[in-house]
Write an enzyme that holds these catalytic residues in place. Sequence first.
Site, mmCIF file in Angstrom:
data_model
loop_
_atom_site.group_PDB
_atom_site.id
_atom_site.type_symbol
_atom_site.label_atom_id
_atom_site.label_comp_id
_atom_site.label_asym_id
_atom_site.label_seq_id
_atom_site.Cartn_x
_atom_site.Cartn_y
_atom_site.Cartn_z
ATOM 1 C CG ASP A 199 -2.091 0.931 1.092
ATOM 2 O OD1 ASP A 199 -1.901 2.061 0.606
ATOM 3 O OD2 ASP A 199 -3.210 0.529 1.460
ATOM 4 C CB SER A 232 -6.309 2.482 -0.060
ATOM 5 O OG SER A 232 -4.979 2.927 -0.015
ATOM 6 C CG ASP A 289 -1.174 4.459 2.627
ATOM 7 O OD1 ASP A 289 -1.030 5.208 1.653
ATOM 8 O OD2 ASP A 289 -2.112 4.574 3.444
ATOM 9 C CG HIS A 340 -2.119 4.946 -3.472
ATOM 10 N ND1 HIS A 340 -1.174 5.401 -2.572
ATOM 11 C CD2 HIS A 340 -3.080 4.337 -2.717
ATOM 12 C CE1 HIS A 340 -1.545 5.101 -1.345
ATOM 13 N NE2 HIS A 340 -2.703 4.439 -1.400
#
Length: 527
Positions: A94, A138, A359, A401
């Site tokens: 993530d 997400s 993340d 991402h």
Amino acid sequence: MTLTRRALLSATLAFVLSATLALPPCDRDDEDCRDSRMHPDLPALPQGRAELRKYDGEDTNDYWLDQGKEFIKMKFAETLNTKKAKNVILFLGDGMGVTTHSAARNLIGGEEKYFSFEKFPYTGLSKTYSIDRTVPDSANTATAYLCGVKAMYGTIGLSGGVEREDCNATLSAQNQVFSIAKWAMDAGKSAGVVTTTRITHASPAGVYAHIAERDWEDDSEVKASCGAETQVQDIAYQLIHGEVGSKLSLMMGGGKRHFVDSKLYANGTRSDGRNLIDEYQKLSAKNAFVESRTELNNLNLEEVERVLGIFSDSHLKYHLEIDANSRQPTLEEMTRKAIEFLSRNEKGYFIFIEGGRIDTAHHDTYARLALDETVEFSKAIAAARELTSEDDTLIVVTADHSHSFSYSGYPYRGNDIFGRAPATPVDSKPYMTLSYANGPSYETFYDTVNKVRRDPTTIITGDIHDEFPATAPLDYETHGGDDVAVFALGPWSHLFTGVYEQNTIPHMMAYSSCLSDGLTSCSSSNA
């Protein structure tokens, strides 16, 4: 190097850099001058280091020519694997943009090293935008890489026509889209989900939930948005009682607070009087629940049919925060246990495994933690490769991402990745190799009263929770909109080359494993 020599080197560098800064500015139309300043000849030695890291032979042509030839030989030796994938493992880092895993190589020996997944034979790029945002979150990305369709920002498991926080649209079965986990279970395979975040967080929720707001992790949050009488079921409820969640064989992560009423558990956040963990256990005597590393390791997998492991009230701790006495398993340990358990199904399995705290560390501008979590993520992937065969198991590694994370400043090889770069800005204060375009650390590094930057080397001390500089002040650092890498190994992994939309990923996984009624390797004339 002695402290005296270090001090002398630092003083010398400071003098050289000051002299460089004294150069007159280039005229706007003097392209030669401007070009030379864009690519400066910086001091020969970076601050605080005696000599550059260099490997034997790197300064010879033969070293690099031979390396190129060996790579070509390796590619020629590869053969296309067009067998049916019995098992599919999707690893999700993530927020692990290309900048993140590139910078993190310095933690495993240097930029010339490779993570386990970077050795996979096939690589592509995934376009991550959502239907309504150039830079995604997400939730909508999970819908893309798990369910095969792009969606609106903040929504999970719903079609692209549903906007965030649309309570009524959430209830419509016509708006629901299902993940590859359901496709696998419909084919008789087992399925599971593992994460280092809350099991109800956006990415893992994409495996089993249909919801118009990623924050609706328990009933209290749903009622606050949709009213006390709403029929919308929260994410935790959907994991235990939903169409997909109730059939998953293995579920591990954090987030206990969202499963238990506050009156039944001090840290609980539900308000409906329910204990969903107890309800799960009452569904079957063979539904195992574990909440510590020891309990997980001692679990006899032959005696249970399903496993629910919840190891914290919220996200799991960062790897650097845990010690030898921690009750929390590592991502590698959870991965090993998950594969061992799901491998019992002779028809195979699908499992989603997330390194989710890369993340969250970036959002707080904790670069040190983010890069360490990337290393841990790679260890889990190495374990999966060790436990499976590329002959019948497709492993796909990607990110949902990137982040506004920068790796710059012409640092020298061997320089501390968390240290200063040799380049010095016009304010004569050091510039860090790692930084962010925005985030909560802005005022830590910028004196808003005197309108000057603070020296970052006096703030970044080596603590695991060091913040790194951010250019614009935001409560939390944001995602980035650049494409993310996809790495693949195993049956039909060659499909994952090129540049493609993120929602293509589950279709390629399904093709390799014959999981849909559409085009698969079992139905295609190319099989």
